[in-house]
Design a protein around this motif. Structure first.
Motif, PDB file in Angstrom:
ATOM      1  N   TYR A  86     -10.889 -22.652 102.071  1.00 46.54           N
ATOM      2  CA  TYR A  86     -11.224 -21.358 101.497  1.00 46.54           C
ATOM      3  C   TYR A  86     -11.785 -21.534 100.087  1.00 46.54           C
ATOM      4  CZ  TYR A  86      -8.172 -19.581 105.205  1.00 46.54           C
ATOM      5  OH  TYR A  86      -7.601 -19.297 106.420  1.00 46.54           O
ATOM      6  N   ALA A  87     -12.683 -20.618  99.718  1.00 39.90           N
ATOM      7  CA  ALA A  87     -13.176 -20.579  98.346  1.00 39.90           C
ATOM      8  C   ALA A  87     -12.135 -19.906  97.463  1.00 39.90           C
ATOM      9  CB  ALA A  87     -14.502 -19.831  98.270  1.00 39.90           C
ATOM     10  N   VAL A  88     -12.039 -20.360  96.213  1.00 37.53           N
ATOM     11  CA  VAL A  88     -11.101 -19.782  95.243  1.00 37.53           C
ATOM     12  C   VAL A  88     -11.909 -19.071  94.158  1.00 37.53           C
ATOM     13  CG1 VAL A  88      -9.404 -20.351  93.463  1.00 37.53           C
ATOM     14  CG2 VAL A  88      -9.328 -21.537  95.675  1.00 37.53           C
ATOM     15  N   PRO A  89     -11.529 -17.847  93.806  1.00 37.62           N
ATOM     16  CA  PRO A  89     -10.337 -17.105  94.233  1.00 37.62           C
ATOM     17  C   PRO A  89     -10.589 -16.116  95.362  1.00 37.62           C
ATOM     18  CG  PRO A  89     -11.284 -16.021  92.328  1.00 37.62           C
ATOM     19  CD  PRO A  89     -12.181 -17.195  92.618  1.00 37.62           C
ATOM     20  N   SER A  90     -11.820 -16.054  95.896  1.00 33.96           N
ATOM     21  CA  SER A  90     -12.194 -14.996  96.829  1.00 33.96           C
ATOM     22  C   SER A  90     -11.505 -15.092  98.184  1.00 33.96           C
ATOM     23  CB  SER A  90     -13.715 -15.014  97.039  1.00 33.96           C
ATOM     24  OG  SER A  90     -14.112 -16.223  97.680  1.00 33.96           O
ATOM     25  N   GLY A  91     -11.134 -16.319  98.586  1.00 30.17           N
ATOM     26  CA  GLY A  91     -10.530 -16.495  99.903  1.00 30.17           C
ATOM     27  C   GLY A  91     -11.542 -16.505 101.029  1.00 30.17           C
ATOM     28  N   ILE A  92     -12.838 -16.640 100.716  1.00 28.93           N
ATOM     29  CA  ILE A  92     -13.868 -16.698 101.757  1.00 28.93           C
ATOM     30  C   ILE A  92     -13.694 -17.986 102.561  1.00 28.93           C
ATOM     31  CG2 ILE A  92     -16.351 -16.889 102.187  1.00 28.93           C
ATOM     32  CD1 ILE A  92     -16.794 -15.189  99.706  1.00 28.93           C
ATOM     33  N   ARG A  93     -13.725 -17.865 103.893  1.00 32.56           N
ATOM     34  CA  ARG A  93     -13.562 -19.021 104.773  1.00 32.56           C
ATOM     35  C   ARG A  93     -14.841 -19.850 104.780  1.00 32.56           C
ATOM     36  NH1 ARG A  93     -14.760 -20.857 109.741  1.00 32.56           N
ATOM     37  NH2 ARG A  93     -13.131 -21.822 111.039  1.00 32.56           N
ATOM     38  N   LEU A  94     -14.718 -21.158 104.515  1.00 30.96           N
ATOM     39  CA  LEU A  94     -15.879 -22.038 104.466  1.00 30.96           C
ATOM     40  C   LEU A  94     -15.961 -22.972 105.666  1.00 30.96           C
ATOM     41  CD1 LEU A  94     -15.693 -23.026 100.682  1.00 30.96           C
ATOM     42  CD2 LEU A  94     -17.088 -21.229 101.738  1.00 30.96           C
ATOM     43  N   ALA A  95     -14.853 -23.517 106.102  1.00 31.96           N
ATOM     44  CA  ALA A  95     -14.837 -24.464 107.221  1.00 31.96           C
ATOM     45  C   ALA A  95     -13.402 -24.614 107.694  1.00 31.96           C
ATOM     46  CB  ALA A  95     -15.405 -25.819 106.800  1.00 31.96           C
TER      47      ALA A  95
END
Length: 502
Positions: free
Chosen positions: A438-447
């Motif tokens: 996840y990307a920080v701090p957004s919590g977007i799923r990357l892989a």
């Protein structure tokens, strides 16, 4: 001459069996081509990174995951599946276990494109932890050098099978090395973070003959005794110290404590790990005791005002230095793991008491490269912020909700990524879902590690993750393996590297 209304084709139709054969050949060629493409697409890429030992992952993993290499049990010269592993002196040391076979200890060099096995050793079946200590391990009562597998010392009194890291009602021996033991795992690797390993044995004779609850002994890496002292844990003898706490040492000292069942139990002494001496009685709140560069800090109040929350600072051996009042909305100390920080090389950074007080008041950390805040009110503890940034996830309405991640999650070296099970997963639910990036701090799923057929992994180098795949014995799993997808049926150890461009 009259022409026919419809021209007659000069071609004769092929026999039906020839047509069927041609169709079958075309389908087979297409399938073969697809399999070749799958295998070319999913073949291991090899490891070509910088081989930098780390507990963090590289920001390059934002591109996804590739398989660097796969190893089978036969290639490693072992049998069974991976049971436990650890980093020791730039080497992977792993235990493989199979039914009706003794466990096998194997040392593996991971620095090359492909792993290379350094040595093997059979172990006795035991529940005692295996200590990792500088360039060696301690197993089966022997100190073994990892680089070549040579035995450098034999312990006269090996570590008992059943040990704990806290005072036990059953009188089990205590093993203190600077970190707590996981009692749910057998033959687990435990890193010695102190200059000695401390074993505390419960007294086995009546008080008439033996005037202590535990006898604590400090052991050197070669198994020789460094010192010993008598400990009291029930509060019957206030002149005696308690047993050492499993915390990072400060200038060679660690606090000692009595049983939590003793009314008002606090850190009552400080133990010098270098010579086994103990200080005069002191008073400190052991539940919030936190190491700082100038000693220890803990939650207290002002001497003339019992209502004002205060950060109390004492020297490494317990002499009070200062009391700093905190604001009502300051971060509360909840133990030594409230704020964990590292420098750019991944080494733990300890603040001064003044820096800690400033961080508790402002929430900002200016004295370290990377920090994570944890909330120990939850069990197990969870990560609530990284570098002062609260963590979020997008909700169904498109808004942002604050979340926390398990403390076992792995952070990238720049704090921009976190590898974890989903933050919304209930820690009590089993089995846990695959680890996702996840990307920080957004919590977007990357892989997700599921992209390469895996469930979880731990960093060895910052750009190389180590994992042991599950081995589902099903037709679907074997078909996926035949098509070139991961993991393959015989794989017992895998290395994962950042996905390459293109």
């Amino acid at each position: 001459m009259t022409l026919a209304d419809t021209p007659t084709s000069q071609r004769k139709p092929l026999p039906s069996f020839v047509r069927r054969l041609a169709i079958t050949l075309v389908v087979a060629l297409v399938a073969a081509a697809a399999i070749c493409v799958c295998r070319l697409t999913h073949r291991p890429v090899g490891y070509s990174g910088n081989a930098r030992i780390s507990s963090f992952i590289s920001p390059d993993f934002a591109s996804g995951f590739d398989v660097a290499w796969e190893m089978t049990a036969s290639e490693l010269g072992v049998s069974g599946q991976l049971y436990s592993h650890a980093k020791v002196d730039d080497t992977l040391v792993a235990i493989f276990k199979d039914k009706d076979q003794p466990p096998t200890l194997v040392a593996i060099d991971l620095r090359g494109t492909q792993p290379s096995v350094l040595w093997h050793r059979e172990l006795a079946e035991s529940s005692a932890p295996i200590l990792t200590w500088d360039d060696s391990i301690v197993a089966d009562g022997q100190t073994i050098r990892v680089s070549d597998g040579q035995v450098t010392a034999t312990w006269e009194f090996p570590i008992p099978d059943s040990v704990v890291s806290g005072i036990s009602d059953k009188g089990l021996p205590l093993l203190d090395v600077g970190q707590n033991l996981d009692r749910s795992e057998k033959m687990r690797f435990v890193a010695v973070q102190w200059p000695v390993a401390v074993m505390c044995h419960a007294g086995d004779m009546p008080k008439t003959f033996q005037d202590y609850d535990y006898m604590c002994l400090g052991y050197n890496k070669d198994g020789t005794e460094a010192w010993r002292y008598a400990a009291d844990v029930r509060g019957f003898d206030p002149e005696k110290p308690g047993v050492p706490m499993n915390v990072p040492m400060v200038n060679g000292y660690v606090p000692t404590k009595r049983s939590s069942n003793v009314p008002g139990a606090e850190a009552n002494r400080f133990l010098n790990l270098l010579d086994g001496s103990v200080t005069e009685p002191v008073s400190a709140d052991l539940t919030t005791l936190t190491p700082v560069t100038d000693g220890w800090a803990f939650s207290g109040t002002m001497a003339d005002d019992s209502e004002t929350p205060t950060l109390v600072t004492i020297t490494a051996n317990g002499t009070e230095i200062s009391r700093t009042p905190l604001t009502d909305n300051a971060i509360r100390l909840q133990g030594p793991d409230t704020i964990l920080c590292w420098d750019e090389t991944g080494q733990t950074v300890t603040p001064t008491s003044e820096q800690l007080a400033t961080t508790l008041i402002s929430g900002e950390v200016t004295w370290a490269h990377l920090c994570m805040h944890t909330d120990d009110n939850n069990y197990p503890p969870r990560i609530t912020a990284i570098n002062g940034r609260h963590l979020y996830v997008t909700n169904e309405a498109g808004g942002a909700d604050r979340v926390s991640y398990p403390k076992t999650a792995t952070i990238s070296t720049d704090g921009s990524l976190i590898l974890s099970i989903p933050p919304t997963h209930d820690d009590r639910e089993e089995p846990a879902p695959p680890e996702t990036l996840y990307a920080v701090p957004s919590g977007i799923r990357l892989a997700s590690l599921e992209d390469v057929g895996l469930h979880d992994a731990v960093p060895f180098y910052d750009d190389l993750l180590i994992t042991s795949p599950a081995q589902p014995d099903s037709r679907i799993a074997r078909l996926r393996s035949f098509l070139g997808f991961y993991p393959h049926p015989d794989t017992v150890l895998m290395g994962i590297t950042p996905k390459r461009a293109g």
